[in-house]
Design a protein around this motif. Structure first.
Motif, PDB file in Angstrom:
ATOM      1  N   THR A 139      45.871  20.131  36.004  1.00  0.00           N
ATOM      2  CA  THR A 139      47.161  19.843  35.382  1.00  0.00           C
ATOM      3  C   THR A 139      47.633  20.975  34.460  1.00  0.00           C
ATOM      4  O   THR A 139      48.625  20.827  33.765  1.00  0.00           O
ATOM      5  CB  THR A 139      47.082  18.524  34.585  1.00  0.00           C
ATOM      6  N   SER A 292      49.082  16.976  21.714  1.00  0.00           N
ATOM      7  CA  SER A 292      48.135  15.922  21.360  1.00  0.00           C
ATOM      8  C   SER A 292      46.824  16.427  20.753  1.00  0.00           C
ATOM      9  O   SER A 292      46.056  15.637  20.226  1.00  0.00           O
ATOM     10  CB  SER A 292      47.841  15.076  22.592  1.00  0.00           C
ATOM     11  N   GLN A 351      59.137  12.341  23.727  1.00  0.00           N
ATOM     12  CA  GLN A 351      59.475  13.767  23.860  1.00  0.00           C
ATOM     13  C   GLN A 351      60.449  14.095  24.990  1.00  0.00           C
ATOM     14  O   GLN A 351      61.326  14.928  24.826  1.00  0.00           O
ATOM     15  CB  GLN A 351      58.190  14.598  24.015  1.00  0.00           C
TER      16      GLN A 351
END
Ligand code: UDX
Length: 470
Positions: A139, A292, A351
């Motif tokens: 990812t 995060s 977001q």
């Protein structure tokens, strides 16, 4: 010969915010554009944090969970990333194997293939043992994947290990296709090591090379963004599918698809900031979020505060409850007054909606790959302050290759921040380049675009794996 049953895909992200957000989009695409059954596998810890209950899911979508092997009280933070990584590799393997072997349950079709986060190579081994094909989804950016893949060549070229006192602006050789582009400081954080036995370097080398063993490699990127790098990757991972940006693909190809979960955020989203944005002029607000995992010191936070406030731009700033390393967020009095006048702080924002809001003019970001793609698609230029993993190389590409932002890595001084925030918000050049790349992203997910065609190929490959007739 009977009709073939629809395939059943088990999607298994690494248990962290970025991978979950990315891989659930692929699940949503399968559900809305195909007849596939999907099982989405989270760690038990995240399953709870996401509020998934027995009522979640549907006939074709199931949510399951697996232990990550860590105690509930473990913070699962950036500095302990490898504890989580090691734990899931060693502790979750047998439960996962059992899940695949005991695949026939009442009303549940057998698993035709697993799409797992490439950070967990044990899944490739288990798939091989039990005869279920495994597709590896990394990812992160293609450029970072390729830098990790090139670790043996970086060592051969004498670039790694980095010597004490080395000039971090020195250009890097050893990564095919990136000659003259990267400085030492632009290498992914796990490559910036003084010792070849560094566990981060070793893990990333092994894990990344493993993706070549998977049936297919999926990357959330697109030809117009990373074409030359994809060409290099395909020399080693033959079936590499670049199907991104997945957020743009969902928007364009399945605009009415209901989300599989009400929210995929591990923190509670504060939607009141959208109303606050409504009260601001178009292209006026700086959005600030470090994703995060980033942790900073109170000193760094104060430098950012002075820089942003002195730029006199209105700002929306995400301060996660665990953003500060063991410090309390107490600002000097003069900053508090100014910050209240011009800014808004939230613990976690919606977001994607924030970036799509017309008031947002620029994004001060840590350059996580999801954030980068979300900003690109929303046509918002970026000011980059990378922290770890792929963020160092992403921010270099954002500035030098794509021209969509400014790279502020390794600096955290109020004067520099003030100057760069103003440049970011006011620069027409950055906005034009970002808009142009967003247009290419949209083209790539058109029915005849490269990413959509690759997605269709992926769907066909998975259908071919599904041999079970009804
Ligand atoms: C981590 C790494 O940092 C990143 O570099 C790697 O590419 C993937 O794993 P993370 O720090 O989570 O990711 O960053 P990023 O990839 O940008 O993902 C953050 C996600 O959280 C984004 O989808 C973003 O929209 C979302 N987010 C962030 C929110 O919804 N609200 C917020 O307030 C902040």
């Amino acid at each position: 010969m009977g009709e073939l049953a629809p395939p059943h895909v088990l999607i298994f992200p690494f248990p962290a915010q970025g991978p979950i957000n990315c891989m659930i989009k692929l699940a949503e695409l399968f559900v809305s554009l195909t007849d596939f059954h999907v099982t989405f596998l989270n760690s038990e810890h995240n399953h709870k944090r996401l509020g998934i209950g027995p009522e979640s899911g549907s006939q074709r979508v199931r949510f399951k969970s697996i232990p990550d092997g860590l105690p509930e009280s473990h913070p699962r933070s950036a500095s302990l990333f490898f504890e989580l990584h090691d734990s899931i590799q060693t502790q979750s393997r047998s439960v996962f194997r059992e899940m695949l072997v005991k695949k026939v349950r009442v009303g549940e079709p057998p698993v035709s293939c697993v799409i797992s986060d490439g950070l967990m190579p044990f899944v490739v081994d288990v798939g091989e043992e039990v005869g279920v094909p495994v597709i590896s989804f990394r990812t992160l950016s293609g450029c970072c994947f390729w830098a990790f893949f090139s670790i043996p060549w970086l060592i051969e070229a004498g670039v790694l290990p980095i010597l004490d006192g080395a000039d971090m602006d020195q250009l890097v050789t050893g990564i095919p296709g990136m000659e003259g582009l990267l400085r030492l400081r632009d290498l992914p954080s796990y490559c910036q090591v003084r010792d070849l036995l560094n566990p981060g370097l070793q893990q990333m080398q092994v894990v990344t090379r493993y993706s070549a063993k998977a049936h297919t490699l999926i990357l959330n990127t697109f030809e117009a963004l990373e074409g030359p790098i994809l060409a290099e990757i395909r020399k080693h991972c033959k079936t590499t599918r670049a199907i991104g940006p997945l957020n743009a693909m969902l928007q364009a190809r399945a605009p009415d698809a209901p989300p599989l979960l009400p929210s995929t955020s591990l923190w509670l989203e504060d939607h009141s900031c959208l109303t606050w944005l409504d009260s601001h002029a178009p292209n006026s607000v700086l959005y600030v979020s470090f994703g995060s995992y980033v942790v900073m010191s109170r000193g760094q936070l104060i430098e950012f505060c002075y820089g942003i406030i002195n730029s006199r731009k209105p700002f929306l700033w995400v301060i996660r409850p665990d953003l500060l390393a063991g410090d309390e967020m107490v600002l000097p009095e003069e900053l508090t007054v100014e910050a209240k006048a011009r800014g808004r702080f939230v613990e976690w924002a919606p977001q994607k909606q924030v970036l799509q809001h017309p008031a947002v003019a620029g994004f001060l970001t840590h350059s996580g790959w999801n954030s980068t793609l979300e900003s690109l698609v929303a046509e918002v230029p970026m000011l980059c302050w990378p922290f770890f993993v792929d963020q160092q190389i992403n921010s270099r590409f954002v500035e030098r290759v794509w021209g969509m932002g400014l790279d502020m890595k390794d600096t955290c001084e109020r004067v520099v921040i003030e100057h760069l925030v103003s440049e970011l918000v006011e620069s027409e050049g950055l906005r034009t380049a970002t808009r142009a790349m967003a247009e290419k992203a949209r083209q790539s997910v058109d029915p005849s675009g490269s990413s959509y065609l690759e997605f269709e190929e992926l769907v066909n490959d998975i259908r071919a794996m599904s041999t079970c007739a009804i």
